[in-house]
Design an enzyme around this catalytic site. Structure first.
Site, PDB file in Angstrom:
ATOM      1  N   LYS A   1       0.491  -1.294   0.078  1.00 51.26           N
ATOM      2  CA  LYS A   1      -0.015  -0.230   0.286  1.00 51.26           C
ATOM      3  C   LYS A   1       0.717   1.121   0.017  1.00 51.26           C
ATOM      4  O   LYS A   1       0.625   2.426  -0.934  1.00 51.26           O
ATOM      5  CB  LYS A   1      -0.977   0.186   1.412  1.00 51.26           C
ATOM      6  CG  LYS A   1      -1.503   1.075   1.511  1.00 51.26           C
ATOM      7  CD  LYS A   1      -2.418   1.323   2.540  1.00 51.26           C
ATOM      8  CE  LYS A   1      -2.093   1.273   3.788  1.00 51.26           C
ATOM      9  NZ  LYS A   1      -1.664   3.107   4.302  1.00 51.26           N
ATOM     10  N   ASN A   2       1.941   1.388   0.852  1.00 50.48           N
ATOM     11  CA  ASN A   2       3.232   2.724   1.289  1.00 50.48           C
ATOM     12  C   ASN A   2       3.301   2.951  -0.444  1.00 50.48           C
ATOM     13  O   ASN A   2       4.272   3.663  -0.458  1.00 50.48           O
ATOM     14  CB  ASN A   2       3.536   2.293   2.603  1.00 50.48           C
ATOM     15  CG  ASN A   2       2.182   2.268   3.820  1.00 50.48           C
ATOM     16  OD1 ASN A   2       1.156   2.779   3.237  1.00 50.48           O
ATOM     17  ND2 ASN A   2       2.368   2.413   4.554  1.00 50.48           N
TER      18      ASN A   2
ATOM     19  N   ARG B   1      -5.644  11.163   4.100  1.00 50.31           N
ATOM     20  CA  ARG B   1      -4.369  11.639   4.724  1.00 50.31           C
ATOM     21  C   ARG B   1      -3.374  11.244   3.927  1.00 50.31           C
ATOM     22  O   ARG B   1      -3.027  12.650   3.562  1.00 50.31           O
ATOM     23  CB  ARG B   1      -4.267  11.380   5.940  1.00 50.31           C
ATOM     24  CG  ARG B   1      -4.399  11.213   6.921  1.00 50.31           C
ATOM     25  CD  ARG B   1      -4.488  10.753   7.745  1.00 50.31           C
ATOM     26  NE  ARG B   1      -3.106  11.415   8.523  1.00 50.31           N
ATOM     27  CZ  ARG B   1      -2.920  12.763   7.899  1.00 50.31           C
ATOM     28  NH1 ARG B   1      -4.442  12.892   7.623  1.00 50.31           N
ATOM     29  NH2 ARG B   1      -1.559  13.445   8.186  1.00 50.31           N
TER      30      ARG B   1
ATOM     31  N   CYS C   1      -5.526  11.660  13.298  1.00 54.23           N
ATOM     32  CA  CYS C   1      -6.377  11.070  12.658  1.00 54.23           C
ATOM     33  C   CYS C   1      -6.391   9.867  14.041  1.00 54.23           C
ATOM     34  O   CYS C   1      -5.553  10.194  14.993  1.00 54.23           O
ATOM     35  CB  CYS C   1      -6.062   9.793  11.939  1.00 54.23           C
ATOM     36  SG  CYS C   1      -4.586   9.618  11.827  1.00 54.23           S
TER      37      CYS C   1
ATOM     38  N   PRO D   1       0.857  16.091  11.626  1.00 57.57           N
ATOM     39  CA  PRO D   1       1.134  17.809  10.563  1.00 57.57           C
ATOM     40  C   PRO D   1       1.580  17.887   9.142  1.00 57.57           C
ATOM     41  O   PRO D   1       1.770  16.538   8.997  1.00 57.57           O
ATOM     42  CB  PRO D   1       1.851  18.289  11.333  1.00 57.57           C
ATOM     43  CG  PRO D   1       2.511  17.111  12.366  1.00 57.57           C
ATOM     44  CD  PRO D   1       1.946  16.213  12.294  1.00 57.57           C
ATOM     45  N   ILE D   2       1.466  18.722   8.805  1.00 57.23           N
ATOM     46  CA  ILE D   2       2.627  17.682   7.452  1.00 57.23           C
ATOM     47  C   ILE D   2       3.406  19.651   7.206  1.00 57.23           C
ATOM     48  O   ILE D   2       3.466  20.048   5.842  1.00 57.23           O
ATOM     49  CB  ILE D   2       1.433  18.534   5.770  1.00 57.23           C
ATOM     50  CG1 ILE D   2       0.345  19.626   6.436  1.00 57.23           C
ATOM     51  CG2 ILE D   2       0.583  17.722   6.448  1.00 57.23           C
ATOM     52  CD1 ILE D   2      -0.324  20.452   5.113  1.00 57.23           C
ATOM     53  N   ASP D   3       3.630  20.388   7.997  1.00 58.85           N
ATOM     54  CA  ASP D   3       4.371  21.353   8.139  1.00 58.85           C
ATOM     55  C   ASP D   3       5.905  20.925   7.407  1.00 58.85           C
ATOM     56  O   ASP D   3       6.676  22.311   6.876  1.00 58.85           O
ATOM     57  CB  ASP D   3       5.058  21.757   9.115  1.00 58.85           C
ATOM     58  CG  ASP D   3       5.571  20.526  10.332  1.00 58.85           C
ATOM     59  OD1 ASP D   3       4.834  19.442  10.885  1.00 58.85           O
ATOM     60  OD2 ASP D   3       6.435  20.671  11.154  1.00 58.85           O
ATOM     61  N   LEU D   4       6.525  19.866   7.255  1.00 59.88           N
ATOM     62  CA  LEU D   4       7.986  19.389   7.077  1.00 59.88           C
ATOM     63  C   LEU D   4       7.254  19.428   5.255  1.00 59.88           C
ATOM     64  O   LEU D   4       8.368  19.852   4.384  1.00 59.88           O
ATOM     65  CB  LEU D   4       8.481  18.191   7.556  1.00 59.88           C
ATOM     66  CG  LEU D   4       8.961  18.009   8.992  1.00 59.88           C
ATOM     67  CD1 LEU D   4       9.135  16.601   9.269  1.00 59.88           C
ATOM     68  CD2 LEU D   4      10.071  19.177   9.399  1.00 59.88           C
TER      69      LEU D   4
ATOM     70  N   ASP E   1       3.944   1.395  11.628  1.00 60.25           N
ATOM     71  CA  ASP E   1       3.174   0.185  11.788  1.00 60.25           C
ATOM     72  C   ASP E   1       3.114  -1.486  12.460  1.00 60.25           C
ATOM     73  O   ASP E   1       1.985  -1.852  12.094  1.00 60.25           O
ATOM     74  CB  ASP E   1       2.906   0.037  10.286  1.00 60.25           C
ATOM     75  CG  ASP E   1       2.827   1.510   9.708  1.00 60.25           C
ATOM     76  OD1 ASP E   1       3.357   2.027   8.468  1.00 60.25           O
ATOM     77  OD2 ASP E   1       2.893   2.367  10.430  1.00 60.25           O
TER      78      ASP E   1
ATOM     79  N   ARG F   1      -8.607  -1.459   4.247  1.00 63.92           N
ATOM     80  CA  ARG F   1      -7.557  -0.024   4.055  1.00 63.92           C
ATOM     81  C   ARG F   1      -6.656  -0.646   3.097  1.00 63.92           C
ATOM     82  O   ARG F   1      -5.674   0.108   2.887  1.00 63.92           O
ATOM     83  CB  ARG F   1      -7.535   0.821   4.980  1.00 63.92           C
ATOM     84  CG  ARG F   1      -9.040   1.955   5.143  1.00 63.92           C
ATOM     85  CD  ARG F   1      -8.673   3.132   5.990  1.00 63.92           C
ATOM     86  NE  ARG F   1      -7.815   3.852   4.767  1.00 63.92           N
ATOM     87  CZ  ARG F   1      -6.570   4.339   6.261  1.00 63.92           C
ATOM     88  NH1 ARG F   1      -6.394   4.858   7.111  1.00 63.92           N
ATOM     89  NH2 ARG F   1      -5.597   4.933   5.464  1.00 63.92           N
TER      90      ARG F   1
HETATM   91  C1  EPZ Z   1       3.494   7.205   5.655  1.00 61.45           C
HETATM   92  O1  EPZ Z   1       2.760   7.908   6.531  1.00 61.45           O
HETATM   93  C2  EPZ Z   1       3.016   5.866   5.894  1.00 61.45           C
HETATM   94  N1  EPZ Z   1       1.653   6.401   5.141  1.00 61.45           N
HETATM   95  C3  EPZ Z   1       2.214   5.672   7.735  1.00 61.45           C
HETATM   96  O2  EPZ Z   1       1.449   4.121   7.257  1.00 61.45           O
HETATM   97  C4  EPZ Z   1       3.557   5.097   8.646  1.00 61.45           C
HETATM   98  O3  EPZ Z   1       3.594   4.613  10.004  1.00 61.45           O
HETATM   99  C5  EPZ Z   1       4.450   6.444   8.325  1.00 61.45           C
HETATM  100  O4  EPZ Z   1       5.166   6.645   7.060  1.00 61.45           O
HETATM  101  C6  EPZ Z   1       6.524   6.214   9.191  1.00 61.45           C
HETATM  102  O5  EPZ Z   1       6.413   4.861   8.564  1.00 61.45           O
HETATM  103  C7  EPZ Z   1       2.153   5.953   3.624  1.00 61.45           C
HETATM  104  O6  EPZ Z   1       3.039   6.161   2.906  1.00 61.45           O
HETATM  105  C8  EPZ Z   1       1.088   6.362   2.829  1.00 61.45           C
HETATM  106  P1  EPZ Z   1       5.934  10.204   8.513  1.00 61.45           P
HETATM  107  P2  EPZ Z   1       3.796   9.122   7.016  1.00 61.45           P
HETATM  108  O7  EPZ Z   1       5.820  11.183   7.501  1.00 61.45           O
HETATM  109  O8  EPZ Z   1       4.049   9.892   6.182  1.00 61.45           O
HETATM  110  C9  EPZ Z   1       5.994  13.976  11.913  1.00 61.45           C
HETATM  111  C10 EPZ Z   1      -0.105   2.608   7.953  1.00 61.45           C
HETATM  112  O9  EPZ Z   1      -0.726   2.199   8.901  1.00 61.45           O
HETATM  113  N2  EPZ Z   1       5.849  14.549  11.111  1.00 61.45           N
HETATM  114  O10 EPZ Z   1       6.763   9.959   8.604  1.00 61.45           O
HETATM  115  O11 EPZ Z   1       2.398  10.191   7.295  1.00 61.45           O
HETATM  116  C11 EPZ Z   1       4.450  13.107  11.951  1.00 61.45           C
HETATM  117  O12 EPZ Z   1       3.613  13.945  12.851  1.00 61.45           O
HETATM  118  C12 EPZ Z   1      -0.115   3.980   7.819  1.00 61.45           C
HETATM  119  O13 EPZ Z   1       0.145   2.105   6.838  1.00 61.45           O
HETATM  120  C13 EPZ Z   1       5.432  15.875  11.069  1.00 61.45           C
HETATM  121  O14 EPZ Z   1       5.565  16.113  12.611  1.00 61.45           O
HETATM  122  O15 EPZ Z   1       4.646   9.724   7.614  1.00 61.45           O
HETATM  123  C14 EPZ Z   1       4.916  11.373  12.552  1.00 61.45           C
HETATM  124  O16 EPZ Z   1       5.032  11.925  13.893  1.00 61.45           O
HETATM  125  C15 EPZ Z   1       0.185   5.399   9.049  1.00 61.45           C
HETATM  126  N3  EPZ Z   1       5.364  17.174  10.186  1.00 61.45           N
HETATM  127  C16 EPZ Z   1       5.705  11.206  11.683  1.00 61.45           C
HETATM  128  O17 EPZ Z   1       6.590  12.555  11.557  1.00 61.45           O
HETATM  129  C17 EPZ Z   1       5.564  16.541   8.371  1.00 61.45           C
HETATM  130  O18 EPZ Z   1       5.209  17.209   7.755  1.00 61.45           O
HETATM  131  C18 EPZ Z   1       6.124  10.055  10.912  1.00 61.45           C
HETATM  132  O19 EPZ Z   1       4.952  11.064  10.014  1.00 61.45           O
HETATM  133  C19 EPZ Z   1       5.329  15.192   8.367  1.00 61.45           C
HETATM  134  C20 EPZ Z   1       5.051  14.533   9.500  1.00 61.45           C
END
Ligand code: EPZ
Length: 419
Positions: free
Chosen positions: A22-23, A92, A116, A122-125, A305, A397
Site C-alpha cells: 500500500k505505502n 490523508r 486521525c 501535521p504537514i509542516d515538513l 506500523d 484500507r
Molecule cells: C507514512 O505516513 C505511512 N503512510 C504510515 O503508514 C507510516 O506509519 C509512516 O509513514 C511512518 O513510517 C503511507 O506511506 C501512506 P511520516 P507519513 O511523515 O508519511 C511527523 C499505515 O498504517 N510529521 O514519516 O504520514 C508525524 O506527525 C500508515 O500504513 C511532522 O511532524 O509518516 C509523525 O509523528 C500509518 N510533520 C512522524 O513525523 C510533517 O510534515 C512520522 O510521519 C510530517 C510528519
C-alpha cells in the site's frame, strides 16, 4: 458494518503470496501525474486506499483502468488542480499529490488533512520542503491550502525528521525542477527506494535513495513506463506476528526479508525459526514467544506500523516486555481492545508495558484503526473461543483480504458485512 469472526487456538500452517505494498503503491500512483502519458503499475493491491486514490486521479482528469492487480494510469490531460476535501479527509496520504501537481501545473489546492486516531499528523515538513523549491503556499480559511510555483528550482533541503510523506512530496516536486535538489535527512524506508526506482524508470535522475541523502537532477521530460509494486512488508510482518502468536509454520512468498528491518531476527530471538529464501520468508514457531522490549523508530528501526501487531505477540509471551512508540503520539488504541481479551497491558504515555498470558479469551472487540484491527486478528488466533472483530472496514484500507490470507494458513476465520 463488517465483522470478522475468529475461532482461536489453531496452529497455523500454509503459504501466502504477499500482496503489493500500500505505502509503495500510493506515491507511485501520484508520480504518474508527472508524465503526460501512460504509467502502468503491476502487483497493485486491491485495497480501499488504492481505490480512493484512483477516484482522486479520475476526478483530476486521469484515465485509470484497474484489472486484476494491473493499474494503467493515463495522465495526458488534467481537468482540475484542486483536490476535493472529501478525498483529503478520507485519505490523508493524498497530500503527496501536492508535489506532482506543482511540478506539472505550477499550482495545486488541497486542505490540511487533519489528525486521525494515531496522531495529529501535521504537514509542516511537506510545506517547508515545497517552499524551499520555490512554492508559494497560501493558507486560506477553512483549512484550505493554495500552492503556486512559477518554476520549481532545485536546492538543498534539510529535514529535521525523516518524514516519509514529506520526502516523497519533495522527491515528486524535484524530479522536473530546474537544477539539482539535495535532500538531507531523507526518509530511508523501502517505499522511498521503490518510488525512486520507479521514477528513474520514467526517466528521472535520482541517486542516494535508501541513504539519508538523496540527490535529484531535474529533467525536462519523462516517458511511458511500467513498474512492479514490491510486496507489502507490513502485511508480511503482520502475518509473521500471527505465526508468533498462534504457533505453527508459514511461508510468505513475494517479500524480501531485508525490507523487514530486522523484524525476522527479532522474532528469531523470541523463539521462532526463520528461513530466508530467494522469493520469501519462512517462519515456524512452537510454544510461547519470549518477551522483549523495543521502541519504534524510522527505518531501519522497528516499524511503527507493526507496533500494534507486536502488542498482540507480547500479550501472549512467556514474560513481560515494553514497547515505546516514538513515531506517532497516539498509537495504542488497540491496547484497550486487547484488554477485553484478557491482555495485561498498561499504557503510560508513549510506553506500553505488557505481561504475557496464554491463552487470551475470545471477546467482542472493535477495530480502532488499520493496524490496530489487524492486531486484534493476530490476538484472536491465540484466544480461547470465538472473537468477533467489528468495524473491520479499517482493515480493508490496507489488507486486500486478511480472511483469505489467514484462512490459507488454516485459521478458523470468516467475515460478514451487514447493515
Ligand atoms: C507514512 O505516513 C505511512 N503512510 C504510515 O503508514 C507510516 O506509519 C509512516 O509513514 C511512518 O513510517 C503511507 O506511506 C501512506 P511520516 P507519513 O511523515 O508519511 C511527523 C499505515 O498504517 N510529521 O514519516 O504520514 C508525524 O506527525 C500508515 O500504513 C511532522 O511532524 O509518516 C509523525 O509523528 C500509518 N510533520 C512522524 O513525523 C510533517 O510534515 C512520522 O510521519 C510530517 C510528519
Amino acid at each position: 458494518m463488517s465483522t470478522i469472526q475468529i475461532e482461536g487456538l489453531r496452529p497455523l500452517r500454509g503459504e501466502i503470496a504477499v500482496q503489493g505494498s500500500k505505502n509503495a503503491a500510493l506515491p507511485m500512483m501520484a508520480a504518474a501525474i508527472l508524465h503526460k502519458g501512460v504509467t502502468v503499475l503491476e502487483h497493485v493491491p486491491r485495497i480501499r486506499d488504492v481505490f480512493c486514490m484512483i477516484d482522486i486521479l479520475k476526478t483530476m482528469g486521469c484515465r485509470c483502468e484497474f484489472e486484476g492487480h494491473r493499474l494503467t494510469i493515463g495522465a495526458q490531460t488534467l481537468s482540475r488542480i484542486a483536490i476535493p476535501r472529501s478525498y483529503v479527509t478520507a485519505m490523508r496520504s493524498s497530500i503527496v499529490l501536492l508535489g506532482p501537481f506543482l511540478s506539472r501545473c505550477g499550482e495545486a489546492a488541497t486542505y490540511y488533512p487533519g489528525g486521525c486516531s494515531i496522531g495529529s499528523r501535521p504537514i509542516d515538513l511537506h510545506l517547508y520542503g515545497l517552499r524551499k523549491l520555490g512554492t508559494e503556499i497560501e493558507e486560506r480559511g477553512d483549512d484550505k491550502i493554495a500552492a503556486r510555483a512559477e518554476r520549481l528550482k532545485g536546492c538543498e533541503i534539510v529535514f529535521p525528521y525523516p518524514s516519509v510523506g514529506a520526502t516523497e512530496n519533495v522527491l515528486l516536486a524535484a524530479v522536473r525542477a530546474e537544477g539539482t535538489t539535495v535532500i538531507r535527512g531523507a526518509a530511508r524506508e523501502p517505499e522511498i527506494e521503490s518510488l525512486c526506482r520507479m521514477l528513474n524508470g520514467m526517466g528521472a535522475r535520482i541517486r542516494g535513495q535508501g541513504t539519508g541523502t538523496i540527490t535529484v537532477e531535474g529533467v525536462d521530460a519523462l516517458h511511458d513506463s511500467e513498474f512492479r509494486v514490491p510486496g507489502d512488508r507490513i502485511v508480511a510482518g503482520t502475518y509473521l506476528a500471527a505465526v508468533m502468536a498462534a504457533g505453527g509454520r508459514a511461508f510468505l512468498r513475494g517479500i524480501e526479508a531485508d525490507q523487514l528491518a530486522g523484524v525476522p531476527e527479532l522474532f528469531a530471538g523470541m523463539g521462532a525459526r526463520i528461513r530466508r529464501e530467494e522469493d520469501g520468508i519462512g517462519i515456524s514457531m512452537e510454544g510461547r514467544p519470549a518477551a522483549v522490549s523495543l521502541e519504534t523508530r524510522p527505518y531501519p528501526g522497528f516499524p511503527t506500523d507493526l507496533q500494534s501487531p507486536m502488542l498482540s505477540v507480547l500479550a501472549v509471551s512467556s514474560g513481560s516486555g515494553q514497547i515505546r512508540e516514538t513515531v506517532f503520539e497516539g498509537r495504542f488504541a488497540a491496547a484497550e481492545e486487547l484488554k477485553k481479551m484478557g491482555a495485561q497491558i498498561e499504557i503510560d504515555g508513549r510506553t506500553a508495558a505488557v505481561r504475557g498470558r496464554y491463552p487470551l479469551e475470545g471477546a467482542e472487540v472493535d477495530a480502532p484503526d488499520l493496524r490496530g484491527g489487524a492486531a486484534l486478528a493476530v490476538a484472536a488466533l491465540a484466544a480461547a473461543g470465538e472473537t468477533r472483530i467489528r468495524e473491520c472496514s479499517h482493515i480493508l484500507r490496507g489488507y486486500e483480504d486478511i480472511c483469505r490470507d489467514l484462512r490459507l494458513l488454516g485459521a478458523g476465520i470468516r467475515s460478514n458485512t451487514s447493515g
